[in-house]
Design an enzyme around this catalytic site. Structure first.
Site, PDB file in Angstrom:
ATOM      1  N   ASP A  20       3.165 -26.427  29.583  1.00  0.00           N
ATOM      2  CA  ASP A  20       2.496 -25.908  30.782  1.00  0.00           C
ATOM      3  C   ASP A  20       3.446 -25.870  31.981  1.00  0.00           C
ATOM      4  O   ASP A  20       3.073 -25.392  33.051  1.00  0.00           O
ATOM      5  CB  ASP A  20       1.218 -26.698  31.096  1.00  0.00           C
ATOM      6  CG  ASP A  20       1.457 -28.190  31.295  1.00  0.00           C
ATOM      7  OD1 ASP A  20       2.303 -28.767  30.587  1.00  0.00           O
ATOM      8  OD2 ASP A  20       0.784 -28.779  32.165  1.00  0.00           O
ATOM      9  N   HIS A  67       6.451 -40.425  32.931  1.00  0.00           N
ATOM     10  CA  HIS A  67       5.475 -39.570  32.258  1.00  0.00           C
ATOM     11  C   HIS A  67       5.708 -39.727  30.764  1.00  0.00           C
ATOM     12  O   HIS A  67       6.750 -40.239  30.349  1.00  0.00           O
ATOM     13  CB  HIS A  67       5.683 -38.107  32.707  1.00  0.00           C
ATOM     14  CG  HIS A  67       4.635 -37.160  32.211  1.00  0.00           C
ATOM     15  ND1 HIS A  67       3.285 -37.364  32.396  1.00  0.00           N
ATOM     16  CD2 HIS A  67       4.734 -35.973  31.539  1.00  0.00           C
ATOM     17  CE1 HIS A  67       2.610 -36.348  31.856  1.00  0.00           C
ATOM     18  NE2 HIS A  67       3.471 -35.497  31.325  1.00  0.00           N
TER      19      HIS A  67
END
Lengths: 323, 323
Positions: free
Chosen positions: A67, A141
C-alpha cells in the site's frame, strides 16, 4: 517553503473515498518535486493535479508494504512511455530495488531513463543538493520502516536600494549589473562591490514525514527544529488496543501526545483505517487528536494541499479537485 | 450466457477517461466470475461495480506488459486483507508467476489463500469445469501474447407439465419430487420416472478475448463457432502504418476485416490509444470499423457491460456507473 499534496490517505486498502498512501512534496527551490510513498494508482491521482511526473526529482519509499509501493511499476512505465529522459532517484529499502529489478525483467519493461537507487540503510543523509537535505530516521513497524526529514534552506537576495541612493547611485543599468552579481567601476572612478549592495535573506524550514510506525517518539531527533510532522494515525487508541500487537501502527492519541511533547507547531495526520472513512469516523479521530494536541492540526483528505511558509505557519490551500 | 464488463479500455497508459486493460467475464453458471488482464487500479474499478473479488474464480493474463498486469499485486493483497480464503487461479505466462513470487518475497506480502498458477504454455486447454472450458490461443505481439476462448454449455431442465397432465398426474407434491430428480410410485401402482417427465434444454455460447496482437487471423481457430470477439484496436490503419513495425498492435480496420471474413456476429473493440480518448477520436475509429464490418459492433468504454444471450444476440446493459 513547502507545499504538500496528499495523493492517498488510506491505510492498507483503497476505498472509494481514499486511495492508499502517497504524498507529493514541493519546495520553493523550483519546479522539482519529491514523492513520499507510491501506493497503487498514484499515477492516476497525478492526472488530477497540476504536477508532472517529468518534474519529479525522486521518490522516497518508507517501507516495502504494497500500500506504499505498488504504484511504482506503473508510474515508472508511464513516465517512460511519455518520454522521460531525466534520471529518477529512488530512495528506498534494498528490497524495493530488488522488486523493481524483478519487475523490469519479468514484465519486459525497458525504461527510457536511468533509475538511481539510494538504499535507506546506506547512510542517514540520503540526499543533498543546494538548499535541500533529506535524512531518514528509523521507525518501528512489522516491516523495516523509516521516516524522512526534508530540510530546506533558501537564499533570496535583493538590491539595497536605499544604500545605493545614499551613495548617489541613481536607478539605472548599474543597478542591474550589481543585482546580477557584477562589481561596477563608475565613471567617477568609484568601484562598487555587488556584495556591498545586496541584502540576502536566508529562510529555513524542515518537515518530517513518517512511515508506518507504532512509536512516534523514534522521530524525536528528526523533529528537532522541524515545523511540521506528517504521521500515520491509523485508528483511535481504543481500536489500537483492540487490534493488538500485530499491526504495529500508531493511534491518533499517541501521535498527538508526541507532537505536543515536542511542542511541534503543526501536525497533519493521515493513513486512516477504512473503518473511519466517513464523516463520523473522521470526527472521532479529530476529537481524540484535539484532546492531546493544541497546535495547528489537520486530518488529511485525498487531494488536500497544505503550504508551510517561512514563518512556520501551515495552511490548507486550494488544489485542483477531482471531478 | 455471458456478461462482460470493461474495467479498462486504454492502451499503454491510463488517462482520465479510460484505465488500462481489464475485463470481467460473468457466466450464467453462477456467481463465479473471471478476469482477463489486470492493469493497475483494476481493484479501484471493482469498487464501482457490483462484483466481489471473493467471487473471482481466476485471472487470465494475456501477456506480461504492465498495462495488463500491474494491478495484480494490489488486487491479491486487498483480497487477502479482506479475508479471502478460497484459492485463486492465475492463468498466465510463467514470467507473471515469477514476478508475483518476487512481489510476495520483496514486499513481505503473505496471502491468506493459495495461488494456483496455470502456465499458458503448458497446454491449450487451460481450464475446465462442468460447463466451462477456457482455451488459450497464441497471438503475435512484441511480448509473447495469447487470447482466451471461453466456451460455455449450460443445461436447464423443467417439468413437462403437459405430459404429466396427459398421464393424469395433477399438480401437487409428485411434481416436486419428479422435478427434484426422484422417481415416484403412485398410489395407483404406476411408476413414474423423473427423466421421462423432464425437458432438458442445452445452451451453448463461446466468446474470444484477444490479448495485444498484430495479426487477428491467428484467432481463426478460436473464433470457430464463437458468437463474439473482443479484440484490441489500438488505432486506425493510417496510424498503424505511421507508427511502424515497433508496437505490433492491430488497427481497427484489420480487426473489422477479420471479423467480417469469419462472419462473426458480434465484435467489441477495446484498448484504444490515448490519442482517441475524445468524442471525435472514437467516432473516427468507429467509422473505420463500420466500413469493413456489418455485424453488431461496439467500441467499449470503461464500465460498459454487454450481455450475450443464448440466441447469440449481444446487447449493452445497464451497469452501475462511477460517480
Amino acid at each position: 517553503m513547502f507545499t504538500l499534496t496528499f495523493l492517498g490517505t488510506s491505510s492498507g486498502v483503497p476505498t472509494r473515498y481514499r486511495n492508499v498512501t502517497s504524498l507529493a512534496v514541493q519546495t520553493t527551490l523550483g519546479r522539482d518535486w519529491w514523492m513520499v510513498d507510491c501506493g497503487e494508482a498514484t499515477q492516476h491521482r497525478l492526472q488530477r493535479i497540476p504536477l508532472s511526473v517529468h518534474d519529479l526529482a525522486g521518490i522516497c519509499i518508507t517501507h516495502v508494504h504494497g500500500d506504499h509501493s505498488y504504484g511504482l511499476p506503473g508510474l515508472l512505465a508511464s513516465a517512460s512511455m511519455t518520454g522521460r529522459k531525466r534520471p529518477l532517484t529512488i530512495i528506498a529499502p534494498a528490497a524495493i530495488r530488488a522488486w523493481l529489478d524483478a519487475t523490469l525483467l519479468h514484465t519486459e519493461l525497458f525504461l527510457t531513463y536511468p533509475l538511481i537507487h539510494v538504499d535507506v540503510d546506506s547512510a542517514q543523509r540520503v540526499h543533498q543538493e543546494a538548499g535541500l537535505t533529506i535524512t531518514r530516521h528509523r521507525l518501528s513497524h512489522r516491516a523495516a520502516s523509516v521516516g524522512f526529514r526534508f530540510a530546506l534552506e533558501t537564499h533570496k537576495s535583493k538590491l539595497d536600494k536605499a544604500a545605493l541612493l545614499a551613495h548617489g547611485v541613481p536607478s539605472g543599468p548599474v543597478w542591474g549589473q550589481l543585482q546580477a552579481g557584477h562589481d561596477v567601476l563608475l565613471e567617477d572612478g568609484r568601484q562598487l562591490r555587488s556584495a556591498d549592495f545586496r541584502i540576502t535573506r536566508t529562510e529555513q524550514a524542515a518537515i518530517v514525514v513518517g512511515g508506518d510506525n507504532d512509536t512516534p517518539a523514534l522521530l524525536e531527533q528528526a523533529c528537532e527544529g522541524a515545523q511540521l510532522l506528517v504521521h500515520e494515525a491509523t485508528y483511535t487508541e481504543a481500536m489500537l488496543i483492540k487490534a493488538g500487537p500485530g499491526p504495529t501502527h500508531s493511534s491518533v492519541q499517541r501521535v498527538a501526545q508526541f507532537a505536543a511533547s515536542r511542542a511541534l507547531p503543526n501536525l497533519i495526520l493521515t493513513h486512516f483505517s477504512a473503518r473511519y472513512h466517513h464523516r463520523e469516523g473522521m470526527a472521532e479521530l479529530e476529537a481524540e487528536a484535539r484532546l492531546h494536541y493544541a497546535g495547528t492540526l489537520f486530518l488529511a483528505n485525498d487531494f488536500d494541499s497544505y503550504m508551510l511558509d517561512a514563518a512556520g505557519v501551515l495552511r490548507k490551500v486550494e488544489a485542483r479537485k477531482p471531478d
